[in-house]
Write a protein that holds these residues in place. Sequence first.
Motif, PDB file in Angstrom:
ATOM      1  N   PHE A 193     -75.396  48.185   8.780  1.00  0.00           N
ATOM      2  CA  PHE A 193     -76.375  48.959   8.007  1.00  0.00           C
ATOM      3  C   PHE A 193     -76.794  50.220   8.764  1.00  0.00           C
ATOM      4  O   PHE A 193     -76.951  51.287   8.172  1.00  0.00           O
ATOM      5  CB  PHE A 193     -77.602  48.113   7.669  1.00  0.00           C
ATOM      6  N   LEU A 194     -76.994  50.094  10.078  1.00  0.00           N
ATOM      7  CA  LEU A 194     -77.362  51.253  10.889  1.00  0.00           C
ATOM      8  C   LEU A 194     -76.256  52.307  10.882  1.00  0.00           C
ATOM      9  O   LEU A 194     -76.522  53.498  10.733  1.00  0.00           O
ATOM     10  CB  LEU A 194     -77.659  50.828  12.327  1.00  0.00           C
ATOM     11  N   LEU A 195     -75.040  51.856  11.028  1.00  0.00           N
ATOM     12  CA  LEU A 195     -73.891  52.761  11.011  1.00  0.00           C
ATOM     13  C   LEU A 195     -73.778  53.470   9.671  1.00  0.00           C
ATOM     14  O   LEU A 195     -73.597  54.691   9.605  1.00  0.00           O
ATOM     15  CB  LEU A 195     -72.612  51.959  11.298  1.00  0.00           C
ATOM     16  N   LYS A 196     -73.931  52.719   8.600  1.00  0.00           N
ATOM     17  CA  LYS A 196     -73.881  53.288   7.249  1.00  0.00           C
ATOM     18  C   LYS A 196     -74.942  54.366   7.077  1.00  0.00           C
ATOM     19  O   LYS A 196     -74.662  55.467   6.610  1.00  0.00           O
ATOM     20  CB  LYS A 196     -74.072  52.173   6.214  1.00  0.00           C
ATOM     21  N   LEU A 197     -76.158  54.069   7.483  1.00  0.00           N
ATOM     22  CA  LEU A 197     -77.251  55.025   7.339  1.00  0.00           C
ATOM     23  C   LEU A 197     -77.028  56.259   8.219  1.00  0.00           C
ATOM     24  O   LEU A 197     -77.214  57.392   7.764  1.00  0.00           O
ATOM     25  CB  LEU A 197     -78.583  54.350   7.690  1.00  0.00           C
ATOM     26  N   ARG A 198     -76.586  56.064   9.454  1.00  0.00           N
ATOM     27  CA  ARG A 198     -76.389  57.184  10.377  1.00  0.00           C
ATOM     28  C   ARG A 198     -75.277  58.115   9.899  1.00  0.00           C
ATOM     29  O   ARG A 198     -75.402  59.333   9.989  1.00  0.00           O
ATOM     30  CB  ARG A 198     -76.058  56.679  11.778  1.00  0.00           C
ATOM     31  N   ILE A 199     -74.220  57.574   9.348  1.00  0.00           N
ATOM     32  CA  ILE A 199     -73.098  58.411   8.925  1.00  0.00           C
ATOM     33  C   ILE A 199     -73.327  59.012   7.538  1.00  0.00           C
ATOM     34  O   ILE A 199     -73.019  60.178   7.303  1.00  0.00           O
ATOM     35  CB  ILE A 199     -71.776  57.619   8.999  1.00  0.00           C
ATOM     36  N   GLU A 200     -73.899  58.246   6.633  1.00  0.00           N
ATOM     37  CA  GLU A 200     -74.073  58.734   5.261  1.00  0.00           C
ATOM     38  C   GLU A 200     -75.368  59.531   5.067  1.00  0.00           C
ATOM     39  O   GLU A 200     -75.422  60.413   4.217  1.00  0.00           O
ATOM     40  CB  GLU A 200     -74.041  57.564   4.272  1.00  0.00           C
ATOM     41  N   GLN A 201     -76.415  59.209   5.822  1.00  0.00           N
ATOM     42  CA  GLN A 201     -77.709  59.868   5.667  1.00  0.00           C
ATOM     43  C   GLN A 201     -78.334  60.116   7.042  1.00  0.00           C
ATOM     44  O   GLN A 201     -79.386  59.594   7.376  1.00  0.00           O
ATOM     45  CB  GLN A 201     -78.644  59.011   4.817  1.00  0.00           C
ATOM     46  N   ALA A 202     -77.671  60.949   7.823  1.00  0.00           N
ATOM     47  CA  ALA A 202     -78.080  61.180   9.214  1.00  0.00           C
ATOM     48  C   ALA A 202     -79.517  61.691   9.319  1.00  0.00           C
ATOM     49  O   ALA A 202     -80.276  61.258  10.191  1.00  0.00           O
ATOM     50  CB  ALA A 202     -77.123  62.153   9.891  1.00  0.00           C
ATOM     51  N   LEU A 255     -82.118  47.254   2.764  1.00  0.00           N
ATOM     52  CA  LEU A 255     -81.656  46.652   4.012  1.00  0.00           C
ATOM     53  C   LEU A 255     -81.243  47.714   5.036  1.00  0.00           C
ATOM     54  O   LEU A 255     -81.420  47.512   6.233  1.00  0.00           O
ATOM     55  CB  LEU A 255     -80.522  45.662   3.749  1.00  0.00           C
ATOM     56  N   SER A 256     -80.725  48.835   4.575  1.00  0.00           N
ATOM     57  CA  SER A 256     -80.433  49.943   5.503  1.00  0.00           C
ATOM     58  C   SER A 256     -81.728  50.443   6.130  1.00  0.00           C
ATOM     59  O   SER A 256     -81.809  50.658   7.344  1.00  0.00           O
ATOM     60  CB  SER A 256     -79.730  51.089   4.777  1.00  0.00           C
ATOM     61  N   LEU A 257     -82.749  50.618   5.316  1.00  0.00           N
ATOM     62  CA  LEU A 257     -84.047  51.081   5.795  1.00  0.00           C
ATOM     63  C   LEU A 257     -84.658  50.092   6.785  1.00  0.00           C
ATOM     64  O   LEU A 257     -85.130  50.477   7.861  1.00  0.00           O
ATOM     65  CB  LEU A 257     -84.988  51.289   4.601  1.00  0.00           C
ATOM     66  N   LEU A 258     -84.630  48.816   6.450  1.00  0.00           N
ATOM     67  CA  LEU A 258     -85.263  47.799   7.284  1.00  0.00           C
ATOM     68  C   LEU A 258     -84.434  47.431   8.511  1.00  0.00           C
ATOM     69  O   LEU A 258     -84.911  46.709   9.387  1.00  0.00           O
ATOM     70  CB  LEU A 258     -85.570  46.550   6.447  1.00  0.00           C
ATOM     71  N   SER A 259     -83.217  47.934   8.602  1.00  0.00           N
ATOM     72  CA  SER A 259     -82.387  47.696   9.780  1.00  0.00           C
ATOM     73  C   SER A 259     -82.738  48.629  10.930  1.00  0.00           C
ATOM     74  O   SER A 259     -82.404  48.346  12.074  1.00  0.00           O
ATOM     75  CB  SER A 259     -80.904  47.869   9.430  1.00  0.00           C
ATOM     76  N   VAL A 260     -83.402  49.720  10.639  1.00  0.00           N
ATOM     77  CA  VAL A 260     -83.704  50.684  11.703  1.00  0.00           C
ATOM     78  C   VAL A 260     -84.685  50.102  12.727  1.00  0.00           C
ATOM     79  O   VAL A 260     -84.396  50.128  13.923  1.00  0.00           O
ATOM     80  CB  VAL A 260     -84.180  52.035  11.138  1.00  0.00           C
ATOM     81  N   GLY A 262     -90.454  39.145  18.858  1.00  0.00           N
ATOM     82  CA  GLY A 262     -90.608  40.528  18.441  1.00  0.00           C
ATOM     83  C   GLY A 262     -91.799  40.730  17.541  1.00  0.00           C
ATOM     84  O   GLY A 262     -92.108  41.841  17.138  1.00  0.00           O
ATOM     85  N   ALA A 263     -92.469  39.642  17.209  1.00  0.00           N
ATOM     86  CA  ALA A 263     -93.651  39.678  16.349  1.00  0.00           C
ATOM     87  C   ALA A 263     -93.370  40.386  15.035  1.00  0.00           C
ATOM     88  O   ALA A 263     -94.091  41.281  14.629  1.00  0.00           O
ATOM     89  CB  ALA A 263     -94.829  40.302  17.077  1.00  0.00           C
ATOM     90  N   GLY A 264     -92.312  39.985  14.376  1.00  0.00           N
ATOM     91  CA  GLY A 264     -92.011  40.573  13.084  1.00  0.00           C
ATOM     92  C   GLY A 264     -90.694  40.087  12.516  1.00  0.00           C
ATOM     93  O   GLY A 264     -90.008  39.258  13.110  1.00  0.00           O
ATOM     94  N   PHE A 265     -90.373  40.606  11.348  1.00  0.00           N
ATOM     95  CA  PHE A 265     -89.109  40.302  10.698  1.00  0.00           C
ATOM     96  C   PHE A 265     -88.006  41.146  11.328  1.00  0.00           C
ATOM     97  O   PHE A 265     -88.256  42.227  11.845  1.00  0.00           O
ATOM     98  CB  PHE A 265     -89.177  40.631   9.198  1.00  0.00           C
ATOM     99  N   SER A 266     -86.784  40.647  11.243  1.00  0.00           N
ATOM    100  CA  SER A 266     -85.612  41.382  11.717  1.00  0.00           C
ATOM    101  C   SER A 266     -84.466  41.163  10.749  1.00  0.00           C
ATOM    102  O   SER A 266     -84.340  40.087  10.166  1.00  0.00           O
ATOM    103  CB  SER A 266     -85.168  40.895  13.090  1.00  0.00           C
ATOM    104  N   VAL A 267     -83.627  42.177  10.607  1.00  0.00           N
ATOM    105  CA  VAL A 267     -82.381  42.011   9.868  1.00  0.00           C
ATOM    106  C   VAL A 267     -81.421  41.332  10.830  1.00  0.00           C
ATOM    107  O   VAL A 267     -81.322  41.698  12.002  1.00  0.00           O
ATOM    108  CB  VAL A 267     -81.836  43.365   9.372  1.00  0.00           C
TER     109      VAL A 267
END
Length: 188
Positions: free
Chosen positions: A130-139, A64-69, A117-122
């Motif tokens: 999820f974006l915040l988690k990914l940016r801070i933990e795995q910039a 979900l972190s990956l797909l939130s980008v 948006g022609a696609g799936f969205s979180v």
Amino acid sequence: IIFLWTRGYPLALQVMAQAVISGLDPRKDEDQKEIVTRLTEQVLRQSLLSKVDPAERDWYLTILSLLSVPRHFNLGTMQDLIEQFTPQLTRGNSLSYFGLPREINQTTEVLYWSASGAGFSVDAPVRPIFLLKLRIEQAEMYYGIHRFLAQTNWQWAADVSGADQVRYLREYLYHSISSEERATLTPF
């Protein structure tokens, strides 16, 4: 800052407010990690993923972190992201990705199909967390995914015209601005 980090998600607002009251400062790098840890535990693990088998929660957090980008993604983009950035989650063949959105949604109910948006969205309330988690933990991964998506949308925009080109250019600009190279946008 609290609203920017949580985008108004009630439980996240509460967790973040408690963190600030306890003395954590979201402007300080060392405190940011602790706040994200609290958000991850209380909002994502204990609330959003409460129905998920504890042994599978890390998988859901990663996917979900990956797909939130991307703001919107199709099955091809999902497969490319997984294989490029989380190869440990790669599925056996392309067909096995077709059921992945349904599999994720059966337990979490956070993916939806966006016709505009022609696609799936979180789902919007949890996507910023999820974006915040990914940016801070795995910039490095966070910025790498944005660069990858900017390049992908740039290539797609060059191949089409009309409304599709406008949509791809809009996504290219979004991901370019969200990457490390903010000042180096390629002219179209």
